[in-house]
Design a protein around this motif. Structure first.
Motif, short mmCIF file in Angstrom:
data_model
loop_
_atom_site.label_atom_id
_atom_site.label_comp_id
_atom_site.label_asym_id
_atom_site.label_seq_id
_atom_site.Cartn_x
_atom_site.Cartn_y
_atom_site.Cartn_z
N LEU A 1 39.49 42.80 43.26
CA LEU A 1 40.39 42.85 42.11
C LEU A 1 40.34 44.27 41.55
O LEU A 1 39.26 44.87 41.51
CB LEU A 1 39.97 41.84 41.04
CG LEU A 1 40.05 40.36 41.39
CD1 LEU A 1 39.43 39.52 40.28
CD2 LEU A 1 41.50 39.93 41.63
N ALA B 1 45.27 41.86 42.22
CA ALA B 1 44.56 41.59 43.46
C ALA B 1 44.80 42.72 44.45
O ALA B 1 45.86 43.34 44.47
CB ALA B 1 45.01 40.26 44.05
N LEU C 1 48.70 38.22 39.14
CA LEU C 1 47.75 39.18 39.71
C LEU C 1 48.39 40.04 40.79
O LEU C 1 47.71 40.83 41.44
CB LEU C 1 46.54 38.44 40.29
CG LEU C 1 45.75 37.55 39.33
CD1 LEU C 1 44.53 36.98 40.02
CD2 LEU C 1 45.36 38.31 38.07
N GLN D 1 35.87 42.29 40.90
CA GLN D 1 36.21 43.62 40.39
C GLN D 1 35.18 44.65 40.87
O GLN D 1 35.53 45.78 41.24
CB GLN D 1 36.25 43.62 38.86
CG GLN D 1 37.51 43.03 38.26
CD GLN D 1 37.59 43.27 36.76
OE1 GLN D 1 36.58 43.54 36.10
NE2 GLN D 1 38.77 43.16 36.22
N TRP E 1 35.35 36.56 39.18
CA TRP E 1 36.25 37.60 38.66
C TRP E 1 35.49 38.90 38.44
O TRP E 1 35.92 39.98 38.86
CB TRP E 1 36.87 37.11 37.36
CG TRP E 1 37.83 38.03 36.70
CD1 TRP E 1 37.55 39.00 35.79
CD2 TRP E 1 39.26 38.06 36.89
NE1 TRP E 1 38.71 39.64 35.39
CE2 TRP E 1 39.77 39.07 36.05
CE3 TRP E 1 40.13 37.32 37.67
CZ2 TRP E 1 41.12 39.36 35.98
CZ3 TRP E 1 41.48 37.62 37.59
CH2 TRP E 1 41.96 38.63 36.77
#
Length: 276
Positions: free
Chosen positions: A263, A159, A182, A258, A254
């Motif tokens: 992320l 993260a 993370l 990214q 997710w």
């Protein structure tokens, strides 16, 4: 409350809708030539010794293990995964590629594989540390699976400061990922505790997502699925269970997180330390 200064506001409108703004948009339409995911295999090529043995820890369908084997004809490989469906798919892919004389796949987690005492010249571990129940135990197992002269390649996602607490809570509904794993500092502390030295660290950031989006638009697909999920939530919950729908929602975020840098994928090359 004081009103808006009309003159200053008009000047702002002129500026934001002026030519410089559109020039920025034009520049953002040009690719920054991001690396592709195949870069990871280029890195692995430098770490895989001729006639050595390779472990894919968390091989899933063995696609990456097969790619490694095809690039290195003198190398033998083992793929392990704790999910029976993954092993079934992996076995099929190995046979399909005619590699059954050099590649074995077996149902196992990392800790059980380490308990055998076998060690490898090169260990490939991609998208696994996010999902292990005990990060410290898993990294110690990876260290013991790596020969003292060998290398371990870890691809994981952490993260960033852009991820808000509410977004972190949403991701916690993912049924496979472990939120604590993370944390970059937690991951790197686990490496140190396991007796692993970081030889190389590479920030992938948004590059692979940019590369994929320029060709296949997967982030756009994920956003479209999210929109449909939220509009059709009641029916999906009733049909499949809210836990699964929560998981799918988290997984779709997710990909998008990214893509926008909330992320961050990171690649580590590690080696066992003398003390480890």
């Amino acid at each position: 409350m004081p009103g808006i200064n009309a003159s200053a506001h008009d000047e702002g409108l002129v500026r934001v809708y002026g030519p410089v703004t559109w020039q920025v948009y034009d520049e953002l339409d040009s690719s920054l030539n991001p690396r592709s995911p195949d870069w990871l295999h280029e890195l692995a090529a430098d770490l895989t010794p001729a006639n050595g043995n390779v472990l894919d820890a968390g091989c899933r369908d063995a696609a990456h293990l097969v790619q490694l084997m095809r690039a290195h004809p003198s190398v033998r490989g083992l793929g392990i995964d704790p999910v029976p469906l993954h092993i079934k798919k992996a076995q099929s892919l190995v046979v399909e590629n005619g590699l059954q004389d050099r590649v074995e796949v077996m149902l196992s987690d990392i800790e059980s594989a380490a308990a055998t005492g076998k060690q490898f010249d090169f260990v490939w571990c991609r998208d696994v540390l996010e999902q292990v129940a005990d990060l410290q135990t898993a990294t110690r197992a990876l260290a013991s699976l790596t020969r003292p002269t060998g290398s371990l390649l870890v691809f994981t996602t952490v993260a960033t400061d852009l991820l808000s607490p509410s977004e972190s809570t949403l991701l916690s509904r993912h049924l496979a990922n472990v939120p604590a794993n993370l944390s970059r500092s937690t991951v790197e502390d686990a490496f140190t505790a396991a007796g692993l030295e970081v030889i190389q660290r590479d920030e992938i950031g948004t590059e692979w997502r940019e590369w994929a989006e320029e060709r296949h638009a997967p982030a756009s697909t994920a956003l479209l699925r999210l929109a449909r999920l939220r509009r059709d939530r009641a029916r999906l919950d009733a049909l499949h269970g809210s836990d699964i729908v929560d998981h799918v929602e988290a997984n779709l975020h997710w990909e998008v997180y990214q893509f926008v840098g909330k992320l961050a994928p990171v690649v580590y090359v590690l080696r066992p330390t003398a003390a480890g």
